[in-house]
Design a protein around this motif. Structure first.
Motif, PDB file in Angstrom:
ATOM      1  N   ALA A 527       0.830  -1.076  -0.076  1.00 43.83           N
ATOM      2  CA  ALA A 527      -0.055  -0.057   0.068  1.00 43.83           C
ATOM      3  C   ALA A 527       0.822   1.370  -0.113  1.00 43.83           C
ATOM      4  N   VAL A 528       0.322   2.561  -0.014  1.00 42.13           N
ATOM      5  CA  VAL A 528       1.149   3.507  -0.073  1.00 42.13           C
ATOM      6  C   VAL A 528       1.969   3.511   1.026  1.00 42.13           C
ATOM      7  N   GLY A 529       3.321   4.018   0.742  1.00 51.18           N
ATOM      8  CA  GLY A 529       4.158   3.999   1.820  1.00 51.18           C
ATOM      9  C   GLY A 529       5.209   5.357   1.776  1.00 51.18           C
ATOM     10  N   ASP A 530       5.494   5.613   0.440  1.00 47.83           N
ATOM     11  CA  ASP A 530       6.466   6.746   0.187  1.00 47.83           C
ATOM     12  C   ASP A 530       6.160   7.937   1.069  1.00 47.83           C
ATOM     13  N   PRO A 531       7.056   8.440   1.895  1.00 44.86           N
ATOM     14  CA  PRO A 531       6.771   9.691   2.672  1.00 44.86           C
ATOM     15  C   PRO A 531       6.680  11.109   2.033  1.00 44.86           C
ATOM     16  N   ASN A 532       7.069  11.058   0.656  1.00 39.41           N
ATOM     17  CA  ASN A 532       6.895  11.905  -0.328  1.00 39.41           C
ATOM     18  C   ASN A 532       5.540  12.233  -0.745  1.00 39.41           C
ATOM     19  N   THR A 533       4.644  11.006  -0.765  1.00 41.41           N
ATOM     20  CA  THR A 533       3.260  10.652  -1.121  1.00 41.41           C
ATOM     21  C   THR A 533       2.491  10.365  -0.170  1.00 41.41           C
ATOM     22  N   GLY A 534       2.858  10.476   1.386  1.00 41.61           N
ATOM     23  CA  GLY A 534       2.379   9.743   2.277  1.00 41.61           C
ATOM     24  C   GLY A 534       0.859  10.340   2.775  1.00 41.61           C
ATOM     25  N   TYR A 535       0.744   9.907   4.207  1.00 40.06           N
ATOM     26  CA  TYR A 535      -0.715  10.265   4.699  1.00 40.06           C
ATOM     27  C   TYR A 535      -0.400  11.425   5.621  1.00 40.06           C
ATOM     28  N   LEU A 536      -1.535  12.192   5.727  1.00 45.65           N
ATOM     29  CA  LEU A 536      -1.651  13.458   6.567  1.00 45.65           C
ATOM     30  C   LEU A 536      -2.085  12.795   8.087  1.00 45.65           C
ATOM     31  N   ILE A 537      -1.441  12.974   8.758  1.00 48.32           N
ATOM     32  CA  ILE A 537      -1.743  12.747  10.657  1.00 48.32           C
ATOM     33  C   ILE A 537      -1.507  13.924  11.271  1.00 48.32           C
ATOM     34  N   GLY A 538      -2.456  13.871  12.489  1.00 47.66           N
ATOM     35  CA  GLY A 538      -2.410  14.994  13.373  1.00 47.66           C
ATOM     36  C   GLY A 538      -2.017  14.657  14.842  1.00 47.66           C
ATOM     37  N   TYR A 558       0.990  16.738   9.778  1.00 49.27           N
ATOM     38  CA  TYR A 558       1.950  16.660   8.848  1.00 49.27           C
ATOM     39  C   TYR A 558       1.882  15.455   8.076  1.00 49.27           C
ATOM     40  N   ARG A 559       2.569  15.325   7.033  1.00 47.43           N
ATOM     41  CA  ARG A 559       2.925  14.010   5.914  1.00 47.43           C
ATOM     42  C   ARG A 559       3.744  13.106   6.645  1.00 47.43           C
ATOM     43  N   ILE A 560       3.365  11.871   6.660  1.00 49.02           N
ATOM     44  CA  ILE A 560       4.430  10.825   7.157  1.00 49.02           C
ATOM     45  C   ILE A 560       4.181   9.767   6.178  1.00 49.02           C
ATOM     46  N   GLY A 561       5.200   8.864   6.303  1.00 50.71           N
ATOM     47  CA  GLY A 561       5.288   7.453   5.478  1.00 50.71           C
ATOM     48  C   GLY A 561       6.011   6.601   5.995  1.00 50.71           C
TER      49      GLY A 561
END
Length: 659
Positions: A527-538, A558-561
């Motif tokens: 599944a998506v993992g690249d931190p440059n295209t990652g997931y926005l968490i709080g 911030y975006r994390i991966g």
């Protein structure tokens, strides 16, 4: 991320076992209990005899081969026993060490002056505490301090021994050496790790793929760079755009759901466990604020499931150790919880945290399995090698077998260092991801359209280019100095190819220590993992004082991966699968490889994104720098590939619909 020790031990057998070797005296040696890094050349001094030590003496299953056969049968779609899972009580009755066996171990430990701490219901181990002096006398070996990977670590100076009367029941002792220092999380944040130091992504930030290009002004953030913007690096021009696009702000659950076509269910009635070390004190308020911002139900509200935090018994409550990065684990917990909740908002989440990561993660896993706290377990940590003391591996594998027998699906991130050649100098898969009893989850690079569909998805392996925003020149450092990170994978040197992978023909490559071996292949899915295209968490973070203000603790996003993102996303999707089918999929690898699951077969797309970084990690007071980050870049791992069918970056691919 830590660069971990290259452990040179090469196991000559693909069967994991600790062999009790008879000695002339009435004692037996636990072969392989001394780690390979504890060698004379690394010796510093004797360990302080008055220091305390906590450890677990592991007992093996009775009829271990029967336990393994049963676990395999209940997980095999072609077996008459498929999904006829045991309860924890049934597993204990058939396979657990007896009360008499446990009593023998306890009696010996007490006779050596140790304090007994805990024994779980499945009698898998006896935990105890004492001093180094007591351990030296009890286990018949001296203890020393050794230099390993820049750390001063304790270890026995030779393989430990136990009374021969216990040899047939004890198969490992965990905690006498400090190999647990090498466990690491598989999440990646650019800059400093939250919350000890806050982190923010620098704009411009697109909300979808290629919304902003480096060659088109994005006031007030650009120019510079001015038109024509940054050019794609040579060899990374598969996407036809006039200039490199800026990275996205971070994907939302809606974008992931749309891309992977996993809508229509919310995880109602399902339970997912997450195992990590430590516990974030702000996780519930952070997750609920994040949920509000994503327009999904908060925990505890209608449609929002529940979040429960548990500290597993039998773990050692010691002060936080800065070298184990407790604050970094807070970010891991936040990512895991919000990823699962984003995919399955009404699923119940049980967070099981060790009070530290003094190799207590094994006890946490045993607690989840033996108490059957969940049907799905997400794990985003591991070792960057398989070549560990055998005592680390065998007991954990036993716990995984119990999990499979009980219908528990256990998922592990595959790692963030590709084939580890830039870390160790040779190729190796990570463990426990390489276990044949877990589902190993790799990572992809993903771009999503404004309509929440796939714009681009390919293998996650990344090099970094430093850019001059004035002359638009971007350069990459040679070799591993320019390569950054990527989805872990490869072929195990420790575990033979399992039956569910019988259709694969891949073998260990020449860069491994077992070239040509037909081992267990990693990963299984992605599944998506690249931190440059990652997931926005709080998360609540502690921000430093800058020219913009005094700083302080506050919630931010911030975006994390990393494959630490990929793994809980898959765990959340499997909660939807269990809800949809009205059954528990359990250990799902035979199901995944069985030909009935639909995947998007991830192919090679050589492209790149640009990202702007704050020099101080939080704002522009100290300036910014621009970087290009490539997709599907196997510069550091020449035998890695993303292609048709199974590959060593994305496995079988990503889910296309709920499996």
């Amino acid at each position: 991320m830590k660069k971990l020790l290259a452990v040179s031990l090469l196991l000559s057998s693909v069967v994991i076992a600790i062999v009790a070797l008879a000695a002339p005296s009435p004692r037996s040696t636990l072969k392989g209990s001394k780690p390979s890094w504890a060698k004379p050349g690394n010796y510093i001094s004797a360990a302080a005899s008055s220091k305390s030590v906590g450890f677990r003496v592991y007992l093996g299953w009775n009829n271990a081969s029967g336990a393994e056969a049963l676990a395999r049968a209940v997980s095999d779609p072609h077996s008459k026993s498929y999904r006829h899972y045991l309860t924890p009580a049934q597993f204990r009755q058939q396979f657990a060490p007896t009360a008499n066996q446990v009593a023998q171990v306890q009696s010996w430990l007490q006779s050596q002056g140790f304090n007994l701490v805990y024994t779980p219901a499945n009698n898998h181990y006896v935990s105890a505490e004492g001093t180094i002096a007591q351990a030296q006398a009890a286990f018949g070996v001296s203890f020393g301090m050794y230099k390993a990977n820049g750390l001063d670590l304790r270890s026995p100076s030779a393989d430990v021994s136990i009374p021969s009367s216990l040899a047939g029941m004890v198969n490992a002792v965990i905690g006498l050496d400090e190999s647990y220092e090498f466990v690491h999380t598989n999440h990646i944040v650019e800059g400093k790790a939250p919350p000890s130091a806050g982190f923010r992504n620098a704009p411009p930030l697109s909300t979808f793929w290629a919304q902003y290009l480096t060659g088109v002004a994005v006031p007030p953030y650009t120019p510079p760079p001015a038109a024509p913007g940054y050019a794609f690096p040579a060899g990374f021009t598969d996407v036809a755009l006039p200039s490199v696009p800026w990275s996205e702000k971070g994907h939302s659950p809606a974008q992931i759901n749309g891309t992977y076509n996993v809508s229509g269910y919310d995880g109602t009635g399902q339970t997912v466990a997450i195992i990590d070390a430590y516990a974030s004190p702000t996780i519930l308020q952070d997750a609920n604020q994040w949920s509000t911002n994503r327009v999904i139900p908060q925990f505890g509200s209608p449609g929002g499931g529940t979040l429960t935090q548990v500290v597993a018994p039998g773990t050692y409550n010691r002060p936080q150790n800065p070298r184990q990065d407790p604050q970094g684990w807070y970010g891991e917990e936040t990512l895991d919880v919000e990823a699962v909740h984003g995919m399955a908002p009404n699923a119940n989440i049980v967070y099981v945290g060790a009070p530290n990561n003094y190799q207590d993660l094994d006890a946490a896993m045993n607690h989840v399995v033996d108490q059957h706290l969940a049907q799905i377990v997400s794990n985003s940590y591991g070792f960057t090698t398989e070549f560990l003391p055998t005592g680390f591996i065998k007991p954990f594998e036993d716990t995984l077998i119990q999990g499979a027998a009980e219908g528990i699906g256990i998922y592990f991130s595959s790692g963030d260092n590709a084939d580890e050649t830039c870390v160790h100098g040779y190729a190796t898969v990570d463990w426990p991801a390489s276990s044949p009893w877990v589902t190993a989850v790799g990572g992809t690079s993903l771009g999503v359209t404004s309509g929440n569909t796939r714009a681009v998805e390919t293998g996650w392996d990344t090099s970094t280019y430093s850019c001059n925003s004035s002359n638009l020149n971007c350069t990459r450092a040679p070799g591993c100095n320019g390569w950054l990170y990527g989805s872990g994978g490869g072929v195990s040197c420790l575990f033979s190819r399992p039956g569910y992978q019988s259709a694969l023909t891949v073998t260990a490559d020449p860069l491994t220590q077992c070239s040509g071996f037909a081992g267990r292949a990693v990963p299984d899915i992605a599944a998506v993992g690249d931190p440059n295209t990652g997931y926005l968490i709080g998360q609540t973070q502690s921000f430093p004082p800058t020219c913009n203000g005094p700083g302080g603790a506050s919630y931010d996003e911030y975006r994390i991966g990393g494959t630490s993102l990929s793994c809980p996303l898959v765990a959340g999707i499997m909660a939807l699968a269990d809800q949809k089918d009205g059954i528990v999929h359990g250990f799902a690898n035979p199901f995944f490889y069985g030909g009935t699951v639909s995947y998007y077969d991830v192919g090679s797309v050589k492209t790149a994104v640009a990202r702007r970084n704050f020099v101080n990690g939080v704002d522009a007071c100290n300036g910014t720098v621009d970087r290009l980050r490539t997709f599907d870049d196997f510069t550091s791992s020449p035998v890695f590939f993303t292609g048709t069918g199974w590959d060593n970056v994305t496995g079988l691919g990503v889910f296309y619909g709920i499996p």
